[in-house]
Design a protein around this motif. Structure first.
Motif, PDB file in Angstrom:
ATOM      1  N   PHE A  58       0.827  -1.201   0.000  1.00 26.19           N
ATOM      2  CA  PHE A  58       0.000   0.000   0.000  1.00 26.19           C
ATOM      3  C   PHE A  58       0.865   1.256   0.000  1.00 26.19           C
ATOM      4  N   HIS A  59       0.247   2.353  -0.418  1.00 24.02           N
ATOM      5  CA  HIS A  59       0.811   3.694  -0.316  1.00 24.02           C
ATOM      6  C   HIS A  59      -0.330   4.615   0.084  1.00 24.02           C
ATOM      7  N   ILE A  82       3.556   7.522   2.331  1.00 22.89           N
ATOM      8  CA  ILE A  82       3.765   6.490   3.346  1.00 22.89           C
ATOM      9  C   ILE A  82       3.523   5.157   2.650  1.00 22.89           C
ATOM     10  N   GLY A  83       4.373   4.189   2.889  1.00 21.87           N
ATOM     11  CA  GLY A  83       4.195   2.912   2.214  1.00 21.87           C
ATOM     12  C   GLY A  83       4.525   1.742   3.109  1.00 21.87           C
ATOM     13  N   GLY A  84       4.217   0.555   2.610  1.00 20.51           N
ATOM     14  CA  GLY A  84       4.517  -0.666   3.335  1.00 20.51           C
ATOM     15  C   GLY A  84       3.605  -1.789   2.888  1.00 20.51           C
ATOM     16  N   TYR A  85       3.509  -2.790   3.750  1.00 17.10           N
ATOM     17  CA  TYR A  85       2.638  -3.937   3.520  1.00 17.10           C
ATOM     18  C   TYR A  85       1.680  -4.045   4.696  1.00 17.10           C
ATOM     19  N   ASP A  93       7.587  -3.420   6.708  1.00 15.31           N
ATOM     20  CA  ASP A  93       8.382  -2.718   5.694  1.00 15.31           C
ATOM     21  C   ASP A  93       7.898  -1.280   5.494  1.00 15.31           C
ATOM     22  N   LEU A  94       7.541  -0.626   6.591  1.00 12.75           N
ATOM     23  CA  LEU A  94       7.018   0.733   6.515  1.00 12.75           C
ATOM     24  C   LEU A  94       8.089   1.716   6.052  1.00 12.75           C
ATOM     25  N   ILE A 108      10.056   4.219  11.805  1.00 14.78           N
ATOM     26  CA  ILE A 108       9.160   3.168  12.299  1.00 14.78           C
ATOM     27  C   ILE A 108       9.009   2.181  11.156  1.00 14.78           C
ATOM     28  N   VAL A 109       9.402   0.936  11.391  1.00 17.24           N
ATOM     29  CA  VAL A 109       9.434  -0.044  10.304  1.00 17.24           C
ATOM     30  C   VAL A 109       8.328  -1.095  10.403  1.00 17.24           C
TER      31      VAL A 109
END
Length: 163
Positions: A58-59, A82-85, A93-94, A108-109
């Motif tokens: 996502f983003h 902002i992205g990650g899973y 994976d932020l 913050i990961v």
């Protein structure tokens, strides 16, 4: 059928059977709730998002970068993207979110939901917060208390080493 009636019939069909507008799709905050997270993990002002439901990638997009303080000791910074899973109870994976701890800005990961608490990880350290701290989305510049300009109180357990 006369040409005018055909045109009107065509316009009626277009208007009546039009596809759903983007306004009918869920907001980024509703997507967070779909995955068992409170909407307040995202600041106010998300203008759009994309989500690949098959992978969870996502983003979320803000008009600009965003910063605010919580409880005076935590300063948060969000980039414009902002992205990650995302999956149930887990953000991994932020990218695009950082917290100031002492004199250092740390990314913050990962965020894990564990019952009524959220665990935020910066890789080598983590902190737990009650989930009810995140039912309301903070606003850029002033966090959760924008009416009278004071910093809100955030219940926390300090960042502790995961080593």
């Amino acid at each position: 059928m006369s040409p005018n009636i055909t045109v009107y019939l065509f316009l009626f069909v277009l208007l009546f059977f039009r596809p759903l507008h983007a306004d009918d799709s869920p907001t980024a905050y509703e997507i967070m709730q779909d995955y068992n997270f409170p909407p307040g993990l995202l600041p106010k002002g998300v203008v759009k998002y994309d989500l690949d439901r098959s992978t969870g990638r996502f983003h979320a997009y803000l008009n600009d970068s965003c910063a605010f303080s919580l409880e005076g000791s935590y300063q948060l910074r969000y980039k414009s993207t902002i992205g990650g899973y995302i999956s149930d109870n887990k953000l991994t994976d932020l990218t695009g979110i950082s917290v100031k701890v002492l004199f250092l800005w740390l990314n913050i990961v990962e965020v894990d939901r564990r019952g009524d608490e959220l665990e935020f990880s910066v890789g080598i350290a983590s902190a737990n917060f009650p989930i009810d701290n995140f039912y309301e989305s903070p606003q850029c510049g002033c966090g959760l208390d924008c009416v009278n300009g004071q910093v809100s109180k955030l219940r926390t357990k300090s960042f502790v080493s995961s080593i």
